[in-house]
Design a protein around this motif. Sequence first.
Motif, short mmCIF file in Angstrom:
data_model
loop_
_atom_site.label_atom_id
_atom_site.label_comp_id
_atom_site.label_asym_id
_atom_site.label_seq_id
_atom_site.Cartn_x
_atom_site.Cartn_y
_atom_site.Cartn_z
N LEU A 244 -2.30 -8.34 9.85
CA LEU A 244 -2.29 -6.88 9.89
C LEU A 244 -3.35 -6.25 9.00
CD1 LEU A 244 1.43 -5.71 9.94
CD2 LEU A 244 -0.28 -5.53 11.71
N ARG A 245 -3.22 -6.47 7.72
CA ARG A 245 -4.13 -5.82 6.77
C ARG A 245 -4.10 -6.58 5.46
NH1 ARG A 245 -3.97 0.58 5.13
NH2 ARG A 245 -5.51 0.47 3.48
N GLU B 2 6.71 1.12 3.59
CA GLU B 2 5.68 2.13 3.39
C GLU B 2 4.95 1.82 2.09
OE1 GLU B 2 5.06 6.95 3.70
OE2 GLU B 2 7.08 6.12 3.69
N ILE B 3 3.62 1.73 2.21
CA ILE B 3 2.78 1.40 1.07
C ILE B 3 1.90 2.61 0.76
CG2 ILE B 3 1.03 -0.20 0.19
CD1 ILE B 3 2.10 -2.17 2.38
N TYR C 34 0.36 3.42 4.33
CA TYR C 34 0.36 2.40 5.38
C TYR C 34 1.82 2.19 5.75
CZ TYR C 34 -0.84 -2.03 7.67
OH TYR C 34 -1.01 -3.04 8.57
N LEU C 35 2.17 2.48 6.98
CA LEU C 35 3.56 2.45 7.42
C LEU C 35 3.76 1.36 8.46
CD1 LEU C 35 6.40 3.79 7.41
CD2 LEU C 35 5.53 5.29 9.24
N ILE C 36 4.75 0.52 8.22
CA ILE C 36 5.16 -0.50 9.20
C ILE C 36 6.59 -0.19 9.59
CG2 ILE C 36 5.48 -2.96 9.64
CD1 ILE C 36 3.59 -3.49 7.25
N ILE D 259 2.60 0.15 13.82
CA ILE D 259 1.78 0.25 12.63
C ILE D 259 1.17 1.65 12.55
CG2 ILE D 259 -0.15 -0.78 11.35
CD1 ILE D 259 2.31 -2.67 12.04
N ASP D 260 1.45 2.35 11.46
CA ASP D 260 0.92 3.70 11.23
C ASP D 260 1.12 4.60 12.44
OD1 ASP D 260 0.18 3.55 8.58
OD2 ASP D 260 -1.80 2.72 9.04
N GLN D 261 2.27 4.49 13.07
CA GLN D 261 2.67 5.27 14.24
C GLN D 261 1.66 5.15 15.37
OE1 GLN D 261 3.73 9.21 12.96
NE2 GLN D 261 5.46 8.44 11.78
#
Length: 184
Positions: free
Chosen positions: A41-42, A122-123, A131-133, A149-151
């Motif tokens: 992902l990241r 949420e980071i 950054y939202l998962i 991921i991030d809407q």
Amino acid sequence: MKKSTWAVLGAFALILIAFLVYQNIQPAMDETPTPTPQPTLRQLDDRDIISISYADADSAPISVEKDSELSWYMPTDAETTVTAGKIEELIANLSNLRLLASLPEDASLADLGLLQPDKTVEIHFEDETTYLIEIGDTTPLGDGYYARIDQGNIVVLPAESINQVHTIFFDFITEPTPTLTPGS
């Protein structure tokens, strides 16, 4: 010449030819196959992160934040010890979330459990970005979770990694088992 002499000469010629052919064959390189890397992902760097929150449908949200001295704490429970090792484990786990599959953008969020996700991570970063998962239902085989991921992108993430994130967060709030001393 006798038949046995011809047979010996023939065998010698075959051995000589086999030896010469063997000398000219280049040994194949011993190539160890390498697996095709799966995208993640990241990549996350704890120096850029200021807080991480986890919420699931069954319990209250859990957050960890970084203070001005670069130590981590739980704002809802000052007594809880947040170790650097647990933070590193959490960030490493989130950084190594492999993408098992990507789904089309028009996939039904309701069918994947993403209209009201079961879990969210949420980071928050120092540059004020997030950054939202969002994590929905498990896949039919049970080896992954549908996630958004991030809407935006809808993907499948490994179940064991998502379950590990859950475990790490709940380790923050679970008191360690006391060590018994002899004679106690």
